[in-house]
Scaffold this active site. Sequence first.
Site, PDB file in Angstrom:
ATOM      1  N   ARG A  92       0.732  -1.205  -0.155  1.00 14.23           N
ATOM      2  CA  ARG A  92       0.008   0.137  -0.079  1.00 14.23           C
ATOM      3  C   ARG A  92       0.743   1.295  -0.121  1.00 14.23           C
ATOM      4  O   ARG A  92       0.463   2.105  -0.732  1.00 14.23           O
ATOM      5  CB  ARG A  92      -1.049  -0.128   1.171  1.00 14.23           C
ATOM      6  CG  ARG A  92      -1.689   1.364   1.354  1.00 14.23           C
ATOM      7  CD  ARG A  92      -2.747   1.131   2.271  1.00 14.23           C
ATOM      8  NE  ARG A  92      -2.471   0.498   3.633  1.00 14.23           N
ATOM      9  CZ  ARG A  92      -1.879   1.326   4.498  1.00 14.23           C
ATOM     10  NH1 ARG A  92      -1.700   2.581   4.646  1.00 14.23           N
ATOM     11  NH2 ARG A  92      -1.805   0.679   5.665  1.00 14.23           N
ATOM     12  N   TYR A 147      -9.011  22.836 -14.904  1.00 17.62           N
ATOM     13  CA  TYR A 147      -9.885  21.475 -14.987  1.00 17.62           C
ATOM     14  C   TYR A 147     -11.067  21.515 -14.260  1.00 17.62           C
ATOM     15  O   TYR A 147     -10.982  21.645 -13.047  1.00 17.62           O
ATOM     16  CB  TYR A 147      -8.789  20.355 -14.548  1.00 17.62           C
ATOM     17  CG  TYR A 147      -9.416  19.012 -14.564  1.00 17.62           C
ATOM     18  CD1 TYR A 147     -10.113  18.568 -15.867  1.00 17.62           C
ATOM     19  CD2 TYR A 147      -9.361  18.358 -13.815  1.00 17.62           C
ATOM     20  CE1 TYR A 147     -10.694  17.259 -15.979  1.00 17.62           C
ATOM     21  CE2 TYR A 147      -9.966  17.067 -13.724  1.00 17.62           C
ATOM     22  CZ  TYR A 147     -10.622  16.429 -14.758  1.00 17.62           C
ATOM     23  OH  TYR A 147     -11.119  15.191 -14.800  1.00 17.62           O
ATOM     24  N   LYS A 203      -2.548  11.593 -19.411  1.00 16.80           N
ATOM     25  CA  LYS A 203      -2.426  12.378 -20.607  1.00 16.80           C
ATOM     26  C   LYS A 203      -0.812  11.878 -21.323  1.00 16.80           C
ATOM     27  O   LYS A 203      -0.704  10.995 -21.418  1.00 16.80           O
ATOM     28  CB  LYS A 203      -2.639  13.805 -20.292  1.00 16.80           C
ATOM     29  CG  LYS A 203      -3.729  14.020 -19.301  1.00 16.80           C
ATOM     30  CD  LYS A 203      -5.148  13.401 -19.599  1.00 16.80           C
ATOM     31  CE  LYS A 203      -6.246  13.904 -18.643  1.00 16.80           C
ATOM     32  NZ  LYS A 203      -7.510  13.253 -18.773  1.00 16.80           N
TER      33      LYS A 203
END
Length: 387
Positions: A54, A106, A204
């Site tokens: 984790r 955004y 992206k």
Amino acid sequence: MTASKKPWSARTLAAQAMGATDPLTRAVVPPIHVATTYIRDEDNGYSSGFVYGRPDNATTREAENVLAMLEGGSQALLFGSGMAAATAVFQALGPGDHIVAPTVMYWALRHWLASEARRWGLQVDFVDTTDLDALRAAVTPGRTRLIWIETPSNPLWTITDIAAAAEIAHAAGARLAVDSTTASPYHTRPLALGADIVMHAATKILNGHSDVVAGALVTKAEDDFWARIAAIRRGQGGILGPFEAYLLTRGMRTFHLRAAAQSASAARLAEKLAAHPAVSKVLYPGLPDHPGHAVAAQQMENGFGYMLSIRLAAGEAAAIATAARVELWKRATSLGGVESLIEHRASIEGAGSPCPPDLLRLSVGIEDPQDLYDDLATALDRATGRS
């Protein structure tokens, strides 16, 4: 890649993923480490440096090392999405802390700041960060702890002066964080311009293949604030998985080649579309008439990016009809992939969006730019009754 004193370029280091190889097989591509737990030493320690899946992972570390190198930062952290990375920065602040953010940014993050951030006790003001006087006026020394900017901003591609914003932030005792997703380290390195943290939606262009959802933060200094962000990722389990990290590293190996090709094609398309009779305005910082062109020319290298938007003289209906008539462009959300995408952004963002309804957002891929223009020009002509 063995140790060397030669100043290898970022392109070279990225192409070889910092020289990572598999020490067991000598393979030039290291294996994907998927283990969730690790053997303790006889003294109950962890001499390997890995404890559990984790908080840490070897494959994820490899991708983080490449990204930190690309940005010239001290350390990088990868998250399961761009939103996870961005919100971790705000969650590292304290109740009552003041944030200044852009009016154009955004949309999903702007919505989070306008709603969820207030539940954390954070105070948020939105301002036109391209207006340095307005930005300066929005900052209160001793109260403002973070200025967040996005440049070029999505989907209007406005430009904020990173160096000037850093000066304003630091004079007030605040930090500057920059969403540099659309610029990418090929075009802009915010840390070198004075920023403290740079954020990427690594989904992206860093990955570039539309097959990974990932987010990244890179810091200039490993200070107490950065330690708090790392603790948030560790405690909330926000780390990027090993397979996604492997794919991201693969994408960053060819990042420079893709970014160069996509930027060159975007610039060519911007010039050609500006002359199309159906287009009322092309929004692209590489055009001399763009309001932020001078600042972009100072802080962006190797061109002006792969994103642009066009506004249609005939309005919203024509914009939607154009997107419906393309054949080569893909009608889809996201950006930065090898395939070119077109989107009527106002429909996605919904009520309250600052995006004009006559706007189409274009993410330019690696296809032949003349093919991309011909396809879009034909769609524009058909949608506006010109053919």
